[in-house]
Design a protein around this motif. Structure first.
Motif, short mmCIF file in Angstrom:
data_model
loop_
_atom_site.label_atom_id
_atom_site.label_comp_id
_atom_site.label_asym_id
_atom_site.label_seq_id
_atom_site.Cartn_x
_atom_site.Cartn_y
_atom_site.Cartn_z
N GLU A 66 33.18 51.38 21.60
CA GLU A 66 34.12 50.69 22.48
C GLU A 66 35.49 50.57 21.82
OE1 GLU A 66 34.65 46.17 24.10
OE2 GLU A 66 32.64 47.04 24.27
N ASP A 67 35.51 50.21 20.53
CA ASP A 67 36.79 50.08 19.82
C ASP A 67 37.50 51.42 19.71
OD1 ASP A 67 36.41 47.39 19.60
OD2 ASP A 67 35.98 47.39 17.44
N ARG A 68 36.77 52.48 19.45
CA ARG A 68 37.40 53.80 19.38
C ARG A 68 37.98 54.20 20.74
NH1 ARG A 68 32.60 54.77 16.19
NH2 ARG A 68 33.24 54.74 14.01
N ALA A 69 37.26 53.86 21.81
CA ALA A 69 37.72 54.21 23.15
C ALA A 69 38.91 53.37 23.59
CB ALA A 69 36.58 54.05 24.16
N THR A 70 38.94 52.10 23.24
CA THR A 70 39.99 51.21 23.73
C THR A 70 41.11 50.96 22.73
OG1 THR A 70 38.80 49.23 23.02
CG2 THR A 70 38.40 50.02 25.28
N ARG A 71 40.80 51.05 21.43
CA ARG A 71 41.79 50.73 20.40
C ARG A 71 42.14 51.95 19.55
NH1 ARG A 71 40.51 44.68 18.77
NH2 ARG A 71 39.54 44.01 20.69
N GLY A 72 41.39 53.02 19.71
CA GLY A 72 41.67 54.24 18.97
C GLY A 72 41.00 54.32 17.62
N THR A 73 40.38 53.25 17.17
CA THR A 73 39.74 53.26 15.86
C THR A 73 38.72 52.12 15.76
OG1 THR A 73 40.16 53.31 13.46
CG2 THR A 73 41.48 51.78 14.75
N ALA A 74 37.82 52.29 14.82
CA ALA A 74 36.88 51.22 14.46
C ALA A 74 37.01 51.06 12.95
CB ALA A 74 35.46 51.59 14.85
N ASP A 75 37.91 50.20 12.55
CA ASP A 75 38.16 50.00 11.13
C ASP A 75 38.08 48.51 10.80
OD1 ASP A 75 40.57 48.96 12.08
OD2 ASP A 75 41.73 50.71 11.47
N LEU A 76 38.38 48.14 9.59
CA LEU A 76 38.28 46.73 9.21
C LEU A 76 39.30 45.86 9.94
CD1 LEU A 76 37.41 46.92 5.40
CD2 LEU A 76 35.91 46.34 7.32
#
Length: 176
Positions: A66-76
């Motif tokens: 979800e974060d990759r799709a909506t925010r472009g990344t899944a990071d800290l």
């Protein structure tokens, strides 16, 4: 501390994570009580722990997607922003120690999850129901992140010490 995205209530009426954990704890306690005479304490705890670990990894992976799709990344940094899901309704009180692209550290100074489990009489499995989720959630969210915690309120400590770090020179996720 995990967000079980797959079990989320409809967007019109989101159920806070703390309330979901109370509902899950009631069910888990009933199941645990049935397992105890059948397979003993150690095995009953292990079975429950494995189930929670699988759920936590799956929830972490779902949040990362979800974060990759909506925010472009899944990071800290995105994970740090998501902590509001677990702190909603004063469920957790956090003291952020450090927040950098490769590190996130905070102490939980109040845990209503632990308080709820004690009030419900499920403190024997409270560590499995909540504390056990944290590292496994991150395995699903971002497998290359190292998670350490040396103490928890559920185990009687004054605070929980959450520390997340990316390996030095390790892969960094970039926005897509």
């Amino acid at each position: 501390m995990t967000n079980d995205t797959e079990n989320a209530a409809p967007a019109s009426a989101p159920l806070p994570i703390l309330e979901r954990r109370r509902i899950e704890a009631a069910f888990a306690k009933a199941l645990y009580d049935q397992l105890l005479p059948e397979i003993g304490r150690e095995r009953a705890r292990a079975v429950l722990a494995r189930a929670i670990e699988v759920m936590a990894r799956e929830a972490g992976a779902a949040m990362a997607a979800e974060d990759r799709a909506t925010r472009g990344t899944a990071d800290l940094a995105t994970f740090h922003e998501r902590l509001a899901l677990w702190t909603a309704g004063d469920a957790l009180r956090l003291e952020v120690i450090e927040s950098a692209p490769d590190r996130l550290g905070f102490n939980v100074t109040r845990c209503r999850y632990a308080e709820s489990y004690r009030a419900m009489g499920v403190e024997e499995i409270g560590d499995i129901l909540s504390c056990n989720r944290d590292g496994e959630f991150m395995c699903g969210y971002r497998p290359d992140v190292r998670f350490t915690r040396t103490q928890t309120i559920m185990q009687g400590a004054s605070h929980c010490d959450f520390r997340y770090s990316l390996p030095a020179g390790g892969p960094q996720e970039s926005p897509e």
